[in-house]
Design a protein around this motif. Sequence first.
Motif, PDB file in Angstrom:
ATOM      1  N   TYR A 168      35.219  61.927  42.182  1.00  0.00           N
ATOM      2  CA  TYR A 168      35.149  60.957  41.088  1.00  0.00           C
ATOM      3  C   TYR A 168      35.510  59.608  41.662  1.00  0.00           C
ATOM      4  N   THR A 169      34.611  58.646  41.507  1.00  0.00           N
ATOM      5  CA  THR A 169      34.857  57.303  42.016  1.00  0.00           C
ATOM      6  C   THR A 169      34.707  56.289  40.898  1.00  0.00           C
ATOM      7  N   VAL A 170      35.559  55.279  40.914  1.00  0.00           N
ATOM      8  CA  VAL A 170      35.411  54.106  40.054  1.00  0.00           C
ATOM      9  C   VAL A 170      35.221  52.910  40.965  1.00  0.00           C
ATOM     10  N   LYS A 171      34.119  52.202  40.779  1.00  0.00           N
ATOM     11  CA  LYS A 171      33.868  50.967  41.493  1.00  0.00           C
ATOM     12  C   LYS A 171      33.898  49.837  40.464  1.00  0.00           C
ATOM     13  N   ASP A 172      34.952  49.033  40.537  1.00  0.00           N
ATOM     14  CA  ASP A 172      35.203  47.976  39.555  1.00  0.00           C
ATOM     15  C   ASP A 172      35.040  46.634  40.259  1.00  0.00           C
ATOM     16  N   VAL A 173      33.876  46.009  40.078  1.00  0.00           N
ATOM     17  CA  VAL A 173      33.551  44.773  40.789  1.00  0.00           C
ATOM     18  C   VAL A 173      33.667  43.577  39.850  1.00  0.00           C
ATOM     19  N   ALA A 174      33.714  42.389  40.455  1.00  0.00           N
ATOM     20  CA  ALA A 174      33.681  41.108  39.723  1.00  0.00           C
ATOM     21  C   ALA A 174      34.847  40.945  38.756  1.00  0.00           C
ATOM     22  N   ARG A 175      36.042  41.347  39.200  1.00  0.00           N
ATOM     23  CA  ARG A 175      37.262  41.071  38.431  1.00  0.00           C
ATOM     24  C   ARG A 175      37.793  39.703  38.862  1.00  0.00           C
ATOM     25  N   PRO A 176      37.890  38.722  37.975  1.00  0.00           N
ATOM     26  CA  PRO A 176      38.448  37.419  38.354  1.00  0.00           C
ATOM     27  C   PRO A 176      39.874  37.578  38.888  1.00  0.00           C
ATOM     28  N   ALA A 177      40.194  36.856  39.946  1.00  0.00           N
ATOM     29  CA  ALA A 177      41.507  36.982  40.583  1.00  0.00           C
ATOM     30  C   ALA A 177      42.166  35.622  40.721  1.00  0.00           C
ATOM     31  N   ARG A 178      43.504  35.646  40.706  1.00  0.00           N
ATOM     32  CA  ARG A 178      44.279  34.423  40.923  1.00  0.00           C
ATOM     33  C   ARG A 178      45.658  34.817  41.433  1.00  0.00           C
ATOM     34  N   GLY A 179      46.286  33.899  42.148  1.00  0.00           N
ATOM     35  CA  GLY A 179      47.611  34.160  42.689  1.00  0.00           C
ATOM     36  C   GLY A 179      47.784  33.465  44.020  1.00  0.00           C
ATOM     37  N   ALA A 180      48.422  34.169  44.959  1.00  0.00           N
ATOM     38  CA  ALA A 180      48.700  33.551  46.259  1.00  0.00           C
ATOM     39  C   ALA A 180      48.973  34.630  47.290  1.00  0.00           C
ATOM     40  N   LEU A 181      48.822  34.243  48.560  1.00  0.00           N
ATOM     41  CA  LEU A 181      49.329  35.036  49.668  1.00  0.00           C
ATOM     42  C   LEU A 181      50.066  34.102  50.604  1.00  0.00           C
ATOM     43  N   TRP A 182      50.971  34.681  51.361  1.00  0.00           N
ATOM     44  CA  TRP A 182      51.773  33.921  52.312  1.00  0.00           C
ATOM     45  C   TRP A 182      51.584  34.529  53.685  1.00  0.00           C
ATOM     46  N   LEU A 183      51.202  33.685  54.645  1.00  0.00           N
ATOM     47  CA  LEU A 183      50.989  34.111  56.021  1.00  0.00           C
ATOM     48  C   LEU A 183      51.970  33.366  56.908  1.00  0.00           C
ATOM     49  N   ASP A 184      52.899  34.097  57.473  1.00  0.00           N
ATOM     50  CA  ASP A 184      53.968  33.491  58.287  1.00  0.00           C
ATOM     51  C   ASP A 184      54.656  32.350  57.524  1.00  0.00           C
ATOM     52  N   GLY A 185      54.884  32.589  56.233  1.00  0.00           N
ATOM     53  CA  GLY A 185      55.588  31.627  55.402  1.00  0.00           C
ATOM     54  C   GLY A 185      54.736  30.537  54.795  1.00  0.00           C
ATOM     55  N   ARG A 186      53.478  30.457  55.202  1.00  0.00           N
ATOM     56  CA  ARG A 186      52.579  29.421  54.665  1.00  0.00           C
ATOM     57  C   ARG A 186      51.852  29.964  53.442  1.00  0.00           C
ATOM     58  N   ARG A 187      51.982  29.257  52.328  1.00  0.00           N
ATOM     59  CA  ARG A 187      51.324  29.696  51.088  1.00  0.00           C
ATOM     60  C   ARG A 187      49.840  29.362  51.119  1.00  0.00           C
ATOM     61  N   VAL A 188      49.037  30.346  50.712  1.00  0.00           N
ATOM     62  CA  VAL A 188      47.594  30.161  50.583  1.00  0.00           C
ATOM     63  C   VAL A 188      47.223  30.527  49.151  1.00  0.00           C
ATOM     64  N   ASP A 189      46.659  29.595  48.417  1.00  0.00           N
ATOM     65  CA  ASP A 189      46.298  29.853  47.035  1.00  0.00           C
ATOM     66  C   ASP A 189      45.103  30.805  46.945  1.00  0.00           C
ATOM     67  N   VAL A 190      45.132  31.634  45.926  1.00  0.00           N
ATOM     68  CA  VAL A 190      43.982  32.445  45.514  1.00  0.00           C
ATOM     69  C   VAL A 190      43.502  31.812  44.210  1.00  0.00           C
ATOM     70  N   PRO A 191      42.590  30.849  44.292  1.00  0.00           N
ATOM     71  CA  PRO A 191      42.301  29.998  43.128  1.00  0.00           C
ATOM     72  C   PRO A 191      41.476  30.706  42.063  1.00  0.00           C
ATOM     73  N   ALA A 192      41.881  30.541  40.821  1.00  0.00           N
ATOM     74  CA  ALA A 192      41.135  31.087  39.691  1.00  0.00           C
ATOM     75  C   ALA A 192      39.747  30.451  39.641  1.00  0.00           C
ATOM     76  N   GLY A 193      38.765  31.246  39.262  1.00  0.00           N
ATOM     77  CA  GLY A 193      37.401  30.754  39.162  1.00  0.00           C
ATOM     78  C   GLY A 193      36.623  30.815  40.455  1.00  0.00           C
ATOM     79  N   GLU A 194      37.320  31.039  41.572  1.00  0.00           N
ATOM     80  CA  GLU A 194      36.669  31.115  42.879  1.00  0.00           C
ATOM     81  C   GLU A 194      37.040  32.375  43.652  1.00  0.00           C
ATOM     82  N   SER A 195      37.844  33.235  43.048  1.00  0.00           N
ATOM     83  CA  SER A 195      38.356  34.421  43.733  1.00  0.00           C
ATOM     84  C   SER A 195      38.044  35.657  42.894  1.00  0.00           C
ATOM     85  N   TRP A 196      37.788  36.775  43.580  1.00  0.00           N
ATOM     86  CA  TRP A 196      37.319  37.979  42.893  1.00  0.00           C
ATOM     87  C   TRP A 196      37.961  39.216  43.505  1.00  0.00           C
TER      88      TRP A 196
END
Length: 336
Positions: A168-196
């Motif tokens: 049984y598989t669920v493939k859930d595509v095109a979910r709008p995403a927002r938030g952030a990730l941090w790489l070695d302490g540097r914040r990288v935005d996950v911008p709403a409207g451009e992230s999935w």
Amino acid sequence: MRVTEREITAPVSLTTPDGRLNPAAVGWTRVPLHRTDGIGRGRHGWGRNKRWEYWAVTTPTHIVAFTVADIDYAALHELWVLDRATGTETARSALGVLGGSAQLPGTLGDGPVRGRKGDLAIAVDEADGGTRLRVVAPGVRVDILAERPPGHECLGVVVPWSERLFQYTVKDVARPARGALWLDGRRVDVPAGESWAVLDHGRGRWPYDVAWNWGAGSGVSGGRVIGVQVGGKWTDGTGSVENALVVDGRLHKISEELAWEYDTTDYLRPWRVRGETVDLAFEPFHDRRARTDLGVIMAHTDQCFGHWSGWMADSAGERVEFAGILGWAEDVHNRW
């Protein structure tokens, strides 16, 4: 080749009380309706049970993917981040003996997902408006909300190899995403409207030796939100396929085995996925290549990231054309 599939519209158990495939569960859904608590519980099918959650998030600058998996005799936790500008990969993984380090709900949405081993910790929780995705590892932190817009639909499919082996598989595509990730302490935005965000949820019992293709993509084209979901090899001959188009949150099932064309000597050359109701081109820019050879355990993966363009037919038979949809196409062969 066209196939005849049944849409399931009421809740159903994936398994019968003796652990075999419930014939009434074979079909597809546009919202999750399958109860899968019989997988990975007790002694039924031990060694063949596979349970996992795979999430991938695409952003204008990065791609983030992580997995929590329990395959009976081992638990696998992985985090992978790609810097799209430089091509730099950041990867963290941990392997646990048996499945104790993976906490997965019996049925999708029935509880939290946790994967913790060593210095890698993964948490997935349902939250207001969507699903919260959090990962902590050396040099990396992720905190992203995969939104679930009202009325959003996703593809669920049961693939029956036999009464004892099925998925049984669920493939859930095109979910709008927002938030952030941090790489070695540097914040990288996950911008709403451009992230999935895309979810691959799996519960089943697998053959030892299996190969598959999977392609997915999410984005906006022609003023519409487009989600691409295509697959192949592992479903061939079962009467089930995992192909669908999502337009503005509405799922259109593609009931056809598709032909995949790609160069195994150079995965970064263009791919084609075609059928009577689909004609897609995929232009890769990065190949995530992984090889594991441990005797009886083998995993070969080429997961290429790039852009989808072309057309897919909607439920009315009308062609929906699109271009520049960011996603991936993969070629996988496992002995597990």
